[in-house]
Design a protein around this motif. Structure first.
Motif, PDB file in Angstrom:
ATOM      1  N   ASN A  49      -2.678  -4.609   4.036  1.00 56.63           N
ATOM      2  CA  ASN A  49      -3.319  -3.499   3.328  1.00 56.63           C
ATOM      3  C   ASN A  49      -4.551  -3.008   4.069  1.00 56.63           C
ATOM      4  O   ASN A  49      -4.763  -1.797   4.215  1.00 56.63           O
ATOM      5  CB  ASN A  49      -3.687  -3.929   1.913  1.00 56.63           C
TER       6      ASN A  49
ATOM      7  N   SER B 169      -4.648   0.574  -2.966  1.00 53.98           N
ATOM      8  CA  SER B 169      -4.637  -0.880  -3.161  1.00 53.98           C
ATOM      9  C   SER B 169      -3.238  -1.295  -3.600  1.00 53.98           C
ATOM     10  O   SER B 169      -2.461  -0.471  -4.095  1.00 53.98           O
ATOM     11  CB  SER B 169      -5.653  -1.277  -4.229  1.00 53.98           C
ATOM     12  N   PRO B 170      -2.895  -2.583  -3.447  1.00 59.17           N
ATOM     13  CA  PRO B 170      -1.602  -3.043  -3.968  1.00 59.17           C
ATOM     14  C   PRO B 170      -1.456  -2.768  -5.468  1.00 59.17           C
ATOM     15  O   PRO B 170      -0.376  -2.386  -5.926  1.00 59.17           O
ATOM     16  CB  PRO B 170      -1.623  -4.542  -3.669  1.00 59.17           C
TER      17      PRO B 170
ATOM     18  N   SER C  62       0.847  -1.203   0.000  1.00 56.47           N
ATOM     19  CA  SER C  62       0.000   0.000   0.000  1.00 56.47           C
ATOM     20  C   SER C  62       0.874   1.241   0.000  1.00 56.47           C
ATOM     21  O   SER C  62       1.983   1.246   0.548  1.00 56.47           O
ATOM     22  CB  SER C  62      -0.887   0.046   1.241  1.00 56.47           C
TER      23      SER C  62
ATOM     24  N   GLN D  53      -5.094   0.721   5.467  1.00 58.11           N
ATOM     25  CA  GLN D  53      -6.246   1.518   5.024  1.00 58.11           C
ATOM     26  C   GLN D  53      -6.976   2.122   6.223  1.00 58.11           C
ATOM     27  O   GLN D  53      -7.334   3.305   6.224  1.00 58.11           O
ATOM     28  CB  GLN D  53      -7.217   0.629   4.231  1.00 58.11           C
TER      29      GLN D  53
END
Length: 328
Positions: free
Chosen positions: A274, A301-302, A124, A278
């Motif tokens: 992630n 997001s990745p 991320s 977030q």
């Protein structure tokens, strides 16, 4: 026949039972994390990257229930710490705190022991900081039009400082030089400290700096911010325009920060990290903590981080190649 069938059934069940734990681990340890996690920071203690990651690591530890241990490994322009992570086991217990320097190194150094994209798992983004072109107040430059006029009127152009050849400041200067057809001369320093000292003393009229260095000097009136290289204005310097606003959209070099793991890290572990990031980075109180460090919190997001890295690597490699840049 029935006995043979029964034996085969039992044997198959036993084999499946033996394989299931391995299959589960291949998809990602559901108990992750079950031990401390090491975060490699390829910069010294007290650096901007270090201060940012320590704040985030404290929050990750609270959320995931395991200590996050900071492992500072500076050297070779972030290459030493980065290659250590590239060659680590992809089990989620060794992570990298990376920034735009990660792809800059890949764009100017063809002898790395790792590839900045293929040898890492994006997790991320964690935030941005503005990259700013600033002027010495005594130079009489208060805007980009001023700069272009003065630089092109001078027989030798105008000097700008950066932390060295192939650094973010050098690349940003090259982008601006080409986009505006302005006469700029690069003055590389071995590190940013002496470059800042000379800029504050008026020995060099222009300098590119990242937010943690740029914002306090700009707010104090010690240097004049002319433009930021981000696609939109920074909330940390809201009155400073972007190069795009001034008619130079190609002068973009976003100073991003993010978390990576070694290549082939299990998707379940990547997703767990992630999700935690977030949540942390959306908290208003924590966002203010990062703003106090001159960073703007921003998760991704990745895939978004991977796309950003791939775009920057392709674009900066082309710029470095055209300008004949080589790492020292």
């Amino acid at each position: 026949m029935k006995k043979d069938h029964a034996r085969r059934t039992v044997a198959g069940a036993l084999a499946l039972g033996l394989l299931l734990p391995f299959a589960s681990r291949a998809q990602g340890d559901t108990d992750y994390p079950s031990k401390p996690i090491k975060v490699v920071v390829p910069a010294p203690p007290g650096s901007a990257n270090d201060l940012l990651v320590r704040r985030i690591a404290d929050q990750l530890a609270l959320r995931l229930g395991q200590p996050f241990i900071i492992d500072n490994r500076p050297g070779a322009g972030a290459i030493i710490g980065t290659q250590a992570v590239a060659h680590s086991a992809p089990d989620g217990y060794t992570l990298l705190s990376a920034n735009v320097v990660h792809v800059i190194n890949g764009s100017i150094n063809g002898k790395l022991s790792y590839h900045p994209l293929r040898d890492f798992t994006p997790i991320s983004l964690v935030g941005y900081t503005p990259s700013v072109l600033l002027a010495y107040p005594g130079a009489g430059i208060v805007s980009i039009p001023d700069l272009i006029k003065k630089a092109n009127a001078s027989p030798d152009g105008m000097n700008y400082a950066s932390a060295g050849i192939g650094t973010a400041g050098n690349l940003a200067g090259e982008l601006f030089k080409r986009a505006a057809n302005v006469s700029l001369q690069h003055v590389p320093y071995r590190g940013i400290t002496q470059a800042i000292t000379d800029a504050l003393g008026g020995h060099v009229p222009l300098i590119y700096l990242f937010g943690p260095d740029a914002v306090p000097l700009a707010r104090a009136g010690k240097l004049v911010p002319l433009a930021v290289t981000a696609p939109k204005r920074s909330s940390l310097l809201p009155d400073t325009p972007t190069f795009a606003e001034l008619g130079f959209p190609s002068v973009e070099l976003t100073a991003w920060y993010g978390f990576l793991g070694p290549a082939q890290m299990p998707p379940a572990i990547t997703a767990k990290l992630n999700t935690a990031l977030q949540t942390i980075l959306k908290d208003p109180a924590f966002k203010q903590q990062l703003a106090d460090l001159m960073f703007e919190a921003q998760a991704s997001s990745p895939q978004e981080l991977e796309n950003l890295m791939a775009r920057d690597l392709e674009r900066l490699s082309r710029i470095a190649r055209d300008a004949g840049m080589r790492s020292e």
